[in-house]
Each structure stands twice: as structure tokens, then as C-alpha cells.
Enzyme design. Structure first.
Site, PDB file in Angstrom:
ATOM      1  N   HIS A  10      -4.962  -3.254  -3.141  1.00  0.00           N
ATOM      2  CA  HIS A  10      -4.441  -2.224  -4.203  1.00  0.00           C
ATOM      3  C   HIS A  10      -4.091  -3.038  -5.499  1.00  0.00           C
ATOM      4  O   HIS A  10      -3.695  -2.427  -6.330  1.00  0.00           O
ATOM      5  CB  HIS A  10      -3.092  -1.414  -3.687  1.00  0.00           C
ATOM      6  N   SER A  60       0.809  -1.285  -0.029  1.00  0.00           N
ATOM      7  CA  SER A  60      -0.028  -0.028  -0.009  1.00  0.00           C
ATOM      8  C   SER A  60       0.801   1.409   0.134  1.00  0.00           C
ATOM      9  O   SER A  60       0.487   2.340  -0.652  1.00  0.00           O
ATOM     10  CB  SER A  60      -1.045   0.013   1.180  1.00  0.00           C
ATOM     11  N   LYS A 107     -11.281   0.762  -2.978  1.00  0.00           N
ATOM     12  CA  LYS A 107     -10.269   1.414  -3.723  1.00  0.00           C
ATOM     13  C   LYS A 107     -10.611   1.478  -5.191  1.00  0.00           C
ATOM     14  O   LYS A 107     -11.521   2.381  -5.721  1.00  0.00           O
ATOM     15  CB  LYS A 107      -8.771   0.803  -3.366  1.00  0.00           C
TER      16      LYS A 107
HETATM   17  C1  LIG Z   1      -6.918   0.017   2.739  1.00  0.00           C
HETATM   18  C2  LIG Z   1      -6.561  -1.379   2.773  1.00  0.00           C
HETATM   19  C3  LIG Z   1      -7.035  -2.158   4.006  1.00  0.00           C
HETATM   20  C4  LIG Z   1      -8.007  -1.962   4.548  1.00  0.00           C
HETATM   21  O1  LIG Z   1      -9.309  -1.913   3.950  1.00  0.00           O
HETATM   22  P1  LIG Z   1     -10.447  -1.228   4.094  1.00  0.00           P
HETATM   23  O2  LIG Z   1     -11.654  -1.350   3.631  1.00  0.00           O
HETATM   24  O3  LIG Z   1     -10.100   0.426   3.847  1.00  0.00           O
HETATM   25  O4  LIG Z   1     -10.694  -1.221   5.903  1.00  0.00           O
HETATM   26  C5  LIG Z   1      -6.404  -3.392   3.992  1.00  0.00           C
HETATM   27  N1  LIG Z   1      -5.052  -3.883   3.512  1.00  0.00           N
HETATM   28  C6  LIG Z   1      -4.423  -3.003   2.729  1.00  0.00           C
HETATM   29  C7  LIG Z   1      -3.289  -3.401   2.062  1.00  0.00           C
HETATM   30  C8  LIG Z   1      -4.992  -1.530   2.470  1.00  0.00           C
HETATM   31  O5  LIG Z   1      -4.360  -1.070   1.756  1.00  0.00           O
END
Ligand SMILES: *Cc1c(COP(=O)(O)O)cnc(C)c1O
Length: 396
Positions: A208, A180, A240
Site C-alpha cells: 500500500h 493495509s 493496487k
Molecule cells: C494486498 C496485499 C498483499 C497481497 O498482494 P496480492 O497481490 O493481492 O496477493 C500482501 N500484503 C499486503 C499488505 C497487502 O495489502
């Protein structure tokens, strides 16, 4: 901490002294002019190079319409947890469609990716066991490991031989698919071998990667040609690239059934609102139909990297597959904050990422690209970054 406001003030002052105070940037609205992702911040319009809306779906009219239709039909709230009366036909259909998309037997929806990771790790590991994590794994994987009561071991980032030396007696090996904060892709084929040789579950958090990498946007497992046997536990998020909200775990029917029976972050929480599930279904369809979004994202990413490296902007190596996460490494917290302010004065929102989100000494600007950006926005960003970075170097 002792009760009292002076205790709280001292804790806050300590954070501020270390340049680690976090601030929110309130978005007041979005401009609809063409395909610009522009946000209004302290009265000014800034081009957003910090969101995870990689495909430009978060403000897509058809997805908004699906959300409105569903809200009119099913209401705004699910009203209960999934195992009481909160599981609607929209959730059930989204789970089926995600299972087909990820080519897994079953999918279980979660309200957030954070909660999905807690569920996975607390279900697959427990006291007396060991969980092995890449050192740069997302906080939610680490917290899931801590909550499970298992012993946590971490291996050097993306280092397969370090993972191999640490894996003995581990029940789970967990990693981000696309990291991330660094934007690189995990060495998944080799990690899959390490995990399988030692009978450990490989858990891939593809928050991602999903929608972004792989020939048809199926993520980092598709990129590497890994199937459900090689990578039995896949976590994906809907907030995302899919531009909505929520998350899911995809896996075998037994794995999903056990998560549903045991995971407290599934059982003891309200189900996603049905309109959110409806929006995610539409986003999934658009994402699969409109390959141009992913292709455009790749083009803009290459353009950014080419221009930035011509200007000597400190990017990280890609390890082969460039992703839309392109951190500009600045080192100190002060440098990252200073660069953030300068960029904002030139009309760009790029948020400084500091410890503990990233290791000490690796504060950065995390630039993220979106299919909704224009070439001229990318070019202008590089111009400003180049000026800001050369000034930072000459001052250090
Ligand atoms: C954003 C993210 C999460 C968490 O997801 P949410 O739905 O925002 O709680 C978990 N793992 C990674 C690698 C992320 O970037």
C-alpha cells in the site's frame, strides 16, 4: 470436519450468527463519465470508496492498450512457469524496470503478493528459527511465517520497544510498510535499527506504500529515506496503486537468485500472462511521469480528514503521514454492517471490515481514496458518514 452437508451448514450458521458472513459485491460495469469511479452493484451505480486503485490507473486507456497489444503479440497466457518456458521478454523488462525504480540490484516477479510473501519467509526462515512480525501484519506474512516452520512471535502494533524486546534470536523481522487496514506507516527507521543490531532480515511489505507515499512514489522506504542496506528485502504489488496485477520482491542479486532457486511459490506456478507484465510496465511509466496523481490523492486525503474530523467521524490518528486508507472505526460487526448498508443506499460502496481481518472489537468501514475521485464525491461521502455515525452513536 466430518463429510456431510449438515457439517457444512453448521459451520456456515456459526459464521452467520457471529455477523461474520462475507459476501461478494459483483461489479457489472464502470461508468466512464469524467473521472468518476462508479460501479454498478445490484443494478445501482455506487461510488467506489473501497478499492486499492489509489492512482486511478486500473482503467487507464493507455494501460489497457498496452495489454491488448501484448496479447496480440505474445498471446493471453504465459503457458508455463518462469523456470520452464513461461518467462517472456515482457517479464524480463518489467523486472529490470522495477529494479531501476526501487534502486535494487534485482527484482523477481511473482503472480501475487501473497505468494511473494510466502516465498520470502520460507526462503529466509525455517524450522528452529524465529520470525518476528508486527501484530497487524498482512495475513500473507503470517502465513509465510507459518509455512516456513519457524516459530512466530508478534509484537504490539508499531511498537518499537516491543520489537526490540522480542528480537533476540529472530532471523526475520517483517512488517507492512503502510498497514493495509489501519493506513498508518510503520516506524521503519527504528525497526531497521532493531533488525540490523540483531542481524535479522528486515522484510518490508509495501503493497500500500508503493506509488502512493514518498516524494516520487517509491513507497514507505523513500518516505523514510531508507536504502537497500537498511531495508534489504522489499515486497511490492502491482494490483493496487499500479492498477494491474502481480507482485515482486526487490533486493540484492544473491537474495533474488536464492528465491528463484528455492521458493516453491515461485517455482511451482504459472508465470503471469505477458500482457499483464506489459500493462504493469506502462502503469509504472505513467505513475512516474504523472506526479499529479499522487499530489491529488494527498489533497483529497487531507480534505477527507479535515471534513470528517469537523463532523466528529471516528478516524484513526495518522502518525504524521496520512495515506489514502482512512478507516472509520465502528467497533462491532453489526455497526459496521449497518453503516455499509446505509452508505450503499446513499450511493457509496464502502465495505465493512470485520474480524478476523481486523482484531475483535475494531470492526470498521475502510474508506480508501483515489486520485480518480472528485471533491464533491468526497464531500458527499463525509455528509453521509456523518449522518450514519451520529445515528449509530445515538442508538448505542
Ligand atoms: C494486498 C496485499 C498483499 C497481497 O498482494 P496480492 O497481490 O493481492 O496477493 C500482501 N500484503 C499486503 C499488505 C497487502 O495489502
Amino acid at each position: 470436519m466430518k463429510r456431510g452437508s449438515s457439517e457444512l451448514q453448521a459451520a456456515l450458521a456459526n459464521i452467520e450468527r457471529n455477523h461474520l458472513l462475507r459476501e461478494r459485491h459483483t461489479v457489472e460495469g464502470y461508468e466512464e463519465s469524467g473521472n468518476r469511479v462508479t460501479l454498478r452493484q445490484s443494478g445501482r451505480a455506487l461510488v467506489d470508496f473501497s478499492s486499492n486503485d489509489y492512482l486511478g490507473l486500473a482503467r487507464h486507456p493507455a494501460i489497457a492498450a498496452a495489454m491488448c497489444d501484448s496479447a496480440a503479440r505474445y498471446g493471453t497466457g504465459s503457458g508455463a512457469s518462469h523456470l520452464i518456458t513461461g518467462h517472456s521478454i515482457e517479464h524480463a523488462r518489467l523486472e529490470e524496470e522495477l529494479a531501476a525504480f526501487t534502486r535494487r540490484e534485482r527484482v523477481l516477479l511473482f503472480s501475487t503478493g501473497y505468494m511473494a510473501n510466502l516465498a520470502i519467509l520460507t526462503t529466509l526462515a525455517g524450522r528452529g528459527e524465529t520470525v518476528l512480525l508486527d501484530r497487524l501484519s498482512h495475513a500473507s506474512l503470517i502465513d509465510g511465517g507459518l509455512l516456513s516452520g519457524a516459530r512466530l512471535k508478534r509484537f504490539a502494533h508499531a511498537d518499537v520497544s516491543a520489537a526490540r524486546s522480542a528480537i533476540a534470536n529472530c532471523s526475520v523481522l517483517a512488517t507492512d510498510g503502510v498497514f493495509s487496514m489501519d493506513g498508518d506507516v510503520a516506524p521503519l527507521p527504528a525497526l531497521a535499527c532493531v533488525a540490523s543490531e540483531h542481524d535479522a532480515w528486515l522484510v518490508v511489505d509495501d503493497a500500500h506504500g508503493l506509488g502512493v507515499v514518498g516524494a516520487s512514489g517509491r513507497g514507505s522506504l523513500e518516505l523514510h529515506g531508507l536504502d537497500a542496506i537498511a531495508a534489504p528485502v522489499l515486497m511490492g504489488t502491482l494490483g493496487k496503486a499500479l492498477g494491474t496485477f502481480g507482485a515482486f520482491v526487490a533486493g540484492s542479486a544473491e537474495l533474488i537468485e536464492l528465491l528463484m532457486q528455492k521458493a516453491r511459490s515461485y517455482i511451482y506456478t504459472t508465470a503471469l500472462p505477458p500482457p499483464v507484465a506489459a500493462a504493469a510496465r506502462t502503469a509504472l511509466r505513467i505513475m512516474q511521469r504523472e506526479d499529479w496523481r499522487r499530489e491529488r490523492l494527498v489533497e483529497l486525503t487531507h480534505r477527507f480528514r479535515r471534513l470528517a474530523s469537523e463532523r466528529g467521524i471516528p478516524l484513526l490518528p495518522t502518525g504524521g503521514t496520512p495515506t489514502p486508507i482512512q478507516p472509520v472505526m465502528l467497533g462491532t460487526e453489526q455497526a459496521a454492517l449497518h453503516a455499509q448498508r446505509e452508505l450503499s443506499e446513499d450511493g457509496f460502496c464502502v465495505v465493512a471490515i470485520r474480524p478476523p481481518t481486523v482484531p475483535k472489537g475494531s470492526a470498521r468501514l475502510r474508506v480508501t481514496l483515489s486520485a480518480a475521485h472528485t471533491e464533491s464525491q468526497v464531500d458527499a461521502l463525509v455528509e453521509t458518514l456523518s449522518r450514519v455515525c451520529s445515528r449509530l452513536v445515538s442508538h448505542s
